[in-house]
Design a protein around this motif. Structure first.
Motif, short mmCIF file in Angstrom:
data_model
loop_
_atom_site.label_atom_id
_atom_site.label_comp_id
_atom_site.label_asym_id
_atom_site.label_seq_id
_atom_site.Cartn_x
_atom_site.Cartn_y
_atom_site.Cartn_z
N UNK A 41 -11.82 -0.08 -3.94
CA UNK A 41 -12.05 1.07 -3.07
C UNK A 41 -10.81 1.36 -2.23
N UNK A 42 -10.44 2.63 -2.10
CA UNK A 42 -9.35 2.98 -1.18
C UNK A 42 -9.84 2.94 0.25
N UNK A 43 -8.95 2.70 1.19
CA UNK A 43 -9.28 2.79 2.61
C UNK A 43 -8.09 3.42 3.34
N UNK A 44 -8.18 3.51 4.63
CA UNK A 44 -7.11 4.18 5.37
C UNK A 44 -6.21 3.19 6.08
N UNK A 45 -6.04 2.02 5.47
CA UNK A 45 -5.23 0.96 6.05
C UNK A 45 -4.03 0.63 5.17
N UNK A 46 -3.12 -0.12 5.73
CA UNK A 46 -2.05 -0.76 4.96
C UNK A 46 -2.16 -2.26 5.22
N UNK A 47 -1.36 -3.05 4.51
CA UNK A 47 -1.45 -4.51 4.60
C UNK A 47 -2.84 -5.00 4.20
N UNK A 48 -3.36 -4.48 3.09
CA UNK A 48 -4.68 -4.88 2.62
C UNK A 48 -4.70 -6.25 1.95
N UNK A 52 5.29 -2.72 4.97
CA UNK A 52 3.91 -2.77 4.47
C UNK A 52 3.49 -1.57 3.62
N UNK A 53 4.43 -0.69 3.29
CA UNK A 53 4.03 0.47 2.49
C UNK A 53 5.18 0.99 1.64
N UNK A 54 4.81 1.85 0.69
CA UNK A 54 5.76 2.44 -0.24
C UNK A 54 5.42 3.92 -0.38
N UNK A 55 6.45 4.76 -0.37
CA UNK A 55 6.28 6.20 -0.57
C UNK A 55 7.05 6.63 -1.81
N UNK A 56 6.37 7.09 -2.88
CA UNK A 56 7.07 7.51 -4.08
C UNK A 56 7.70 8.89 -3.91
N UNK A 83 -3.50 9.74 3.26
CA UNK A 83 -2.20 10.12 2.70
C UNK A 83 -2.32 10.42 1.22
N UNK A 84 -3.07 9.61 0.51
CA UNK A 84 -3.26 9.83 -0.93
C UNK A 84 -3.92 11.18 -1.18
N UNK A 107 0.84 -1.18 0.00
CA UNK A 107 0.00 0.00 0.00
C UNK A 107 0.89 1.25 0.00
N UNK A 108 0.26 2.40 -0.14
CA UNK A 108 1.00 3.66 -0.16
C UNK A 108 0.85 4.40 1.17
N UNK A 109 1.98 4.87 1.67
CA UNK A 109 1.99 5.60 2.94
C UNK A 109 3.31 6.35 3.04
#
Length: 272
Positions: A211-218, A178-182, A229-230, A159-161
């Motif tokens: 659908x987007x949500x406010x979690x990571x590790x989906x 669990x996340x990636x930041x470009x 964050x998005x 996920x993105x964070x």
């Protein structure tokens, strides 16, 4: 008693000017330039392409945009290679593409699966909904971008964070478990691609409801985060000339649909 003669020298220019008016030789007054009646490209789109969405907010706006952008031509996964060579062409070198995460300019011909080459990155990770590379979300070039093979592998299906450790082979990008930041220059691009996918794929065409949500590790669920964050990224990094051109090329030459959040970034907050 002699009459006093008054000087006439100063009055002469005014007299000559008056004479010029009567003789038709006075300089013409500047003609005001009429306001342009040509609509801007965005205004023209609002009057045509987006006419059923303008003025709406929330669920009504999302529904209207879904109907509009679902009218599209679809590509096969093999056709994506050539499409990306056009949509992501380096504006300074027509023989190259610009990689999404590294920002490097690489030869169009150097695509494949080997280290140092570029491949097709699913910004909405295809495992988030398990749609694979079948024609549909798996081949939608609004979220497929050229990416360095190794950086693509590092991002994986995270996920993105914000946060993590900076990538040595792609400075400005960060990752953790669990996340990636470009990098900053494409944070908004990433956000708008994710939100496009959430509007385009609503579960009514044999594909999952993304659908987007406010979690990571989906994991494999049809969700991706982190929405808060998005949204911040979209505001922080508004559409630039490269992203706008890309949207135009996809619309005009390939899928014939648009990413509405490139045209109207304010619709992000209007929906979410």
């Amino acid at each position: 008693m002699s009459r006093r003669h008054l000087p006439v020298r100063r009055a002469l220019p005014a007299a000559l000017a008056a004479l010029a008016v009567f003789s038709g030789t006075a300089a013409a007054a500047p003609v005001p330039t009429p306001p342009s009646t040509t609509a801007s490209p965005l205004a023209a789109l609002d009057d045509t392409y987006y006419q059923d969405a303008t003025g709406k907010t929330g669920a009504a706006l999302k529904s209207a945009l879904h109907t509009i952008i679902s009218d599209q031509s679809k590509l096969t996964y093999s056709q994506v290679w050539d499409a990306l060579k056009d949509t992501d062409e380096d504006p300074a070198n027509s023989s190259n593409i610009i990689e999404l995460y590294t920002g490097r300019s690489e030869p169009k011909s150097d695509n494949g699966g080997n280290p140092g080459q570029w491949n097709r990155e699913h910004v909405w990770a295809k495992s988030h909904g398990d749609f694979g590379t079948a024609t549909g979300p798996g081949t939608d070039i609004h979220h497929l971008r050229p990416s360095d093979v190794q950086v693509n592998s590092t991002r994986g299906n995270k996920d993105f964070d914000n946060g993590g450790t900076e990538l040595g082979d792609a400075p400005g990008n960060y990752t953790d478990s669990d996340s990636f930041e470009p990098r900053d220059a494409v944070k908004g691009d990433v956000a708008r691609m994710i939100l496009y996918m959430a509007v385009r794929y609503e579960g009514d065409d044999a594909f999952p409801d993304l659908e987007p949500n406010d979690s990571v590790s989906n994991g494999s669920s049809p969700h991706i985060g982190r929405l808060s964050v998005l949204k911040a990224w979209s505001e922080q990094d508004p559409p630039d000339a490269f992203e706008k051109r890309r949207n135009d090329v996809i619309y005009e030459d390939y899928q014939h649909n648009r990413n509405p959040f490139v045209d109207h970034p304010e619709w992000v907050d209007a929906i979410w």
